[in-house]
Design a protein around this motif. Structure first.
Motif, PDB file in Angstrom:
ATOM      1  N   VAL A 141      -2.284  12.799  -6.384  1.00 59.56           N
ATOM      2  CA  VAL A 141      -3.295  12.333  -5.426  1.00 59.56           C
ATOM      3  C   VAL A 141      -2.588  11.828  -4.175  1.00 59.56           C
ATOM      4  CG1 VAL A 141      -5.161  10.700  -4.988  1.00 59.56           C
ATOM      5  CG2 VAL A 141      -4.912  11.715  -7.254  1.00 59.56           C
ATOM      6  N   SER A 142      -2.879  12.440  -3.035  1.00 59.35           N
ATOM      7  CA  SER A 142      -2.318  12.008  -1.754  1.00 59.35           C
ATOM      8  C   SER A 142      -3.340  11.111  -1.051  1.00 59.35           C
ATOM      9  CB  SER A 142      -1.967  13.217  -0.876  1.00 59.35           C
ATOM     10  OG  SER A 142      -0.980  14.014  -1.496  1.00 59.35           O
ATOM     11  N   LEU A 143      -3.187   9.819  -1.232  1.00 56.42           N
ATOM     12  CA  LEU A 143      -4.135   8.868  -0.652  1.00 56.42           C
ATOM     13  C   LEU A 143      -3.880   8.726   0.847  1.00 56.42           C
ATOM     14  CD1 LEU A 143      -6.393   6.763  -1.155  1.00 56.42           C
ATOM     15  CD2 LEU A 143      -4.580   5.064  -1.432  1.00 56.42           C
ATOM     16  N   VAL A 144      -4.962   8.817   1.639  1.00 58.80           N
ATOM     17  CA  VAL A 144      -4.900   8.632   3.089  1.00 58.80           C
ATOM     18  C   VAL A 144      -5.872   7.514   3.449  1.00 58.80           C
ATOM     19  CG1 VAL A 144      -5.209   9.686   5.355  1.00 58.80           C
ATOM     20  CG2 VAL A 144      -4.308  11.050   3.452  1.00 58.80           C
TER      21      VAL A 144
ATOM     22  N   LEU B  84      -8.290  -1.123  -4.699  1.00 65.48           N
ATOM     23  CA  LEU B  84      -8.828   0.221  -4.926  1.00 65.48           C
ATOM     24  C   LEU B  84      -7.717   1.183  -5.356  1.00 65.48           C
ATOM     25  CD1 LEU B  84     -11.280   2.158  -4.684  1.00 65.48           C
ATOM     26  CD2 LEU B  84     -10.578   2.573  -2.331  1.00 65.48           C
ATOM     27  N   ALA B  85      -6.582   1.149  -4.638  1.00 67.72           N
ATOM     28  CA  ALA B  85      -5.473   2.037  -4.979  1.00 67.72           C
ATOM     29  C   ALA B  85      -4.882   1.683  -6.342  1.00 67.72           C
ATOM     30  CB  ALA B  85      -4.405   1.959  -3.891  1.00 67.72           C
ATOM     31  N   ALA B  86      -4.732   0.385  -6.619  1.00 66.35           N
ATOM     32  CA  ALA B  86      -4.189  -0.035  -7.910  1.00 66.35           C
ATOM     33  C   ALA B  86      -5.136   0.329  -9.051  1.00 66.35           C
ATOM     34  CB  ALA B  86      -3.923  -1.534  -7.900  1.00 66.35           C
ATOM     35  N   GLY B  87      -6.435   0.174  -8.833  1.00 64.15           N
ATOM     36  CA  GLY B  87      -7.399   0.545  -9.863  1.00 64.15           C
ATOM     37  C   GLY B  87      -7.396   2.037 -10.141  1.00 64.15           C
ATOM     38  N   LEU B  88      -7.297   2.833  -9.074  1.00 66.47           N
ATOM     39  CA  LEU B  88      -7.243   4.284  -9.251  1.00 66.47           C
ATOM     40  C   LEU B  88      -5.968   4.678  -9.989  1.00 66.47           C
ATOM     41  CD1 LEU B  88      -8.263   7.135  -8.770  1.00 66.47           C
ATOM     42  CD2 LEU B  88      -7.217   7.063  -6.492  1.00 66.47           C
ATOM     43  N   LEU B  89      -4.848   4.053  -9.638  1.00 69.80           N
ATOM     44  CA  LEU B  89      -3.590   4.340 -10.324  1.00 69.80           C
ATOM     45  C   LEU B  89      -3.695   4.014 -11.805  1.00 69.80           C
ATOM     46  CD1 LEU B  89      -0.628   5.188 -10.149  1.00 69.80           C
ATOM     47  CD2 LEU B  89      -0.063   2.824  -9.566  1.00 69.80           C
TER      48      LEU B  89
ATOM     49  N   LEU C 243       0.832  -1.204   0.000  1.00 68.32           N
ATOM     50  CA  LEU C 243       0.000   0.000   0.000  1.00 68.32           C
ATOM     51  C   LEU C 243       0.867   1.255   0.000  1.00 68.32           C
ATOM     52  CD1 LEU C 243      -2.827   1.154   0.032  1.00 68.32           C
ATOM     53  CD2 LEU C 243      -2.832   0.976   2.526  1.00 68.32           C
ATOM     54  N   GLU C 244       1.965   1.247   0.725  1.00 64.45           N
ATOM     55  CA  GLU C 244       2.868   2.396   0.724  1.00 64.45           C
ATOM     56  C   GLU C 244       3.427   2.649  -0.679  1.00 64.45           C
ATOM     57  OE1 GLU C 244       5.761   1.399   3.627  1.00 64.45           O
ATOM     58  OE2 GLU C 244       4.591   2.190   5.327  1.00 64.45           O
ATOM     59  N   HIS C 245       3.740   1.576  -1.392  1.00 65.60           N
ATOM     60  CA  HIS C 245       4.232   1.719  -2.768  1.00 65.60           C
ATOM     61  C   HIS C 245       3.163   2.348  -3.663  1.00 65.60           C
ATOM     62  CE1 HIS C 245       6.288   0.819  -6.519  1.00 65.60           C
ATOM     63  NE2 HIS C 245       5.197   0.190  -6.937  1.00 65.60           N
ATOM     64  N   LEU C 246       1.938   1.894  -3.529  1.00 71.82           N
ATOM     65  CA  LEU C 246       0.854   2.453  -4.339  1.00 71.82           C
ATOM     66  C   LEU C 246       0.597   3.911  -3.972  1.00 71.82           C
ATOM     67  CD1 LEU C 246      -1.577  -0.603  -4.243  1.00 71.82           C
ATOM     68  CD2 LEU C 246      -0.348   0.240  -6.245  1.00 71.82           C
ATOM     69  N   ILE C 247       0.657   4.240  -2.689  1.00 72.01           N
ATOM     70  CA  ILE C 247       0.457   5.622  -2.254  1.00 72.01           C
ATOM     71  C   ILE C 247       1.532   6.529  -2.864  1.00 72.01           C
ATOM     72  CG2 ILE C 247       0.570   7.150  -0.244  1.00 72.01           C
ATOM     73  CD1 ILE C 247      -0.851   4.986   1.357  1.00 72.01           C
ATOM     74  N   GLY C 248       2.775   6.035  -2.897  1.00 74.40           N
ATOM     75  CA  GLY C 248       3.839   6.823  -3.511  1.00 74.40           C
ATOM     76  C   GLY C 248       3.605   7.040  -4.996  1.00 74.40           C
ATOM     77  N   SER C 249       3.124   6.025  -5.696  1.00 71.73           N
ATOM     78  CA  SER C 249       2.851   6.163  -7.128  1.00 71.73           C
ATOM     79  C   SER C 249       1.702   7.126  -7.381  1.00 71.73           C
ATOM     80  CB  SER C 249       2.538   4.790  -7.732  1.00 71.73           C
ATOM     81  OG  SER C 249       3.633   3.902  -7.579  1.00 71.73           O
ATOM     82  N   LEU C 250       0.667   7.078  -6.530  1.00 69.12           N
ATOM     83  CA  LEU C 250      -0.448   8.017  -6.668  1.00 69.12           C
ATOM     84  C   LEU C 250      -0.009   9.452  -6.373  1.00 69.12           C
ATOM     85  CD1 LEU C 250      -3.315   5.932  -5.027  1.00 69.12           C
ATOM     86  CD2 LEU C 250      -3.153   6.591  -7.431  1.00 69.12           C
ATOM     87  N   LYS C 251       0.907   9.601  -5.412  1.00 71.87           N
ATOM     88  CA  LYS C 251       1.420  10.924  -5.076  1.00 71.87           C
ATOM     89  C   LYS C 251       2.073  11.575  -6.281  1.00 71.87           C
ATOM     90  CE  LYS C 251       2.539  14.203  -2.108  1.00 71.87           C
ATOM     91  NZ  LYS C 251       1.546  15.032  -1.404  1.00 71.87           N
TER      92      LYS C 251
END
Length: 242
Positions: free
Chosen positions: A78-81, A165-170, A66-74
């Protein structure tokens, strides 16, 4: 000199009783109101970063993914929380998400995703987007991702749901709305064609090397007239095809 008697004193007891009764009546209605206000004023969880797993939904590997996906979204604005919790003082997950977004002072590029476990032990999912993130979320694809996360959180695990969810959004932010759908359709047709070709090859191989009567493998035997294919069981014989 005659004294004038003072006027008789009025008895205000009745009025005092009415006023006292009014105060008691107001207090009777104020107690439940105060209780509801205090219930809504329960302290909200404190933010501890981009991942706030108060619901204990993530293992170490899940957190790293999840941290990896959050970094990619950033990198895409998009700053995912993520917040997972078992307690909602409002009884409304959408109101809870709005309260958390405001209380934590999340920035305009934040996307808050809340996983909340209700009293029925089922997970609810809601999201709250900042001003800059809202226009970036393609519709209705984003709502479809949220709906899928609600199902996955209860059928599988919340960790799987939030990662998907994070991967789909990315994927949506990277490739856009229509390209993933066209890609899935093209791959589906490719799989279908490959399957038909494979089935046809199996049929041809069966006709060439299997007995048409008992489906036993034919044996190759040389003869004066050429190569013969003979079934060892029913003695079916076929000349070699040139």
């Amino acid at each position: 000199m005659r004294r004038v008697p003072p006027p008789p004193r009025r008895d205000h007891g009745g009025e005092g009783e009415v006023r006292a009764g009014g105060r008691d009546l107001r207090a009777l209605f104020a107690v439940p109101l105060l209780a509801s206000v205090l219930a809504a004023a329960e302290p909200l969880p404190e933010p501890v970063g981009a991942i706030n797993d108060y619901g204990q939904t993530l293992e170490r590997a899940d957190r790293e993914q999840l941290e990896h996906l959050i970094g990619s979204l950033k990198e895409r604005g998009v700053s995912l929380v993520y917040l997972a919790s078992w307690h909602d003082p409002f009884g409304d997950i959408d109101l809870y998400a709005r309260a958390i977004f405001s209380a934590w002072g999340l920035p305009k590029d934040a996307l808050l995703v809340v996983f909340l476990r209700g009293e029925d032990r089922r997970w609810q999912v809601a999201a709250r987007a900042g001003e800059r993130v809202g226009p970036l979320l393609p519709q209705p694809e984003w709502e479809d991702l949220l709906a899928e996360a609600r199902v996955t959180a209860n059928r599988a695990q919340p960790a799987v749901a939030v990662e998907n969810l994070a991967a789909g959004l990315l994927s949506l932010l990277t490739t856009g709305r229509q390209e993933p759908q066209e890609g899935r359709r093209s791959w589906a047709w490719a799989y279908a064609v490959a399957g038909l070709i494979g089935i046809g090859a199996l049929i041809l191989a069966a006709r060439a090397f299997l007995c048409p009567h008992c489906l036993r493998p034919l044996r190759r035997r040389p003869s004066l007239g050429g190569i013969l294919w003979v079934c060892p069981r029913c003695r079916y014989t076929r000349a070699s095809r040139r």
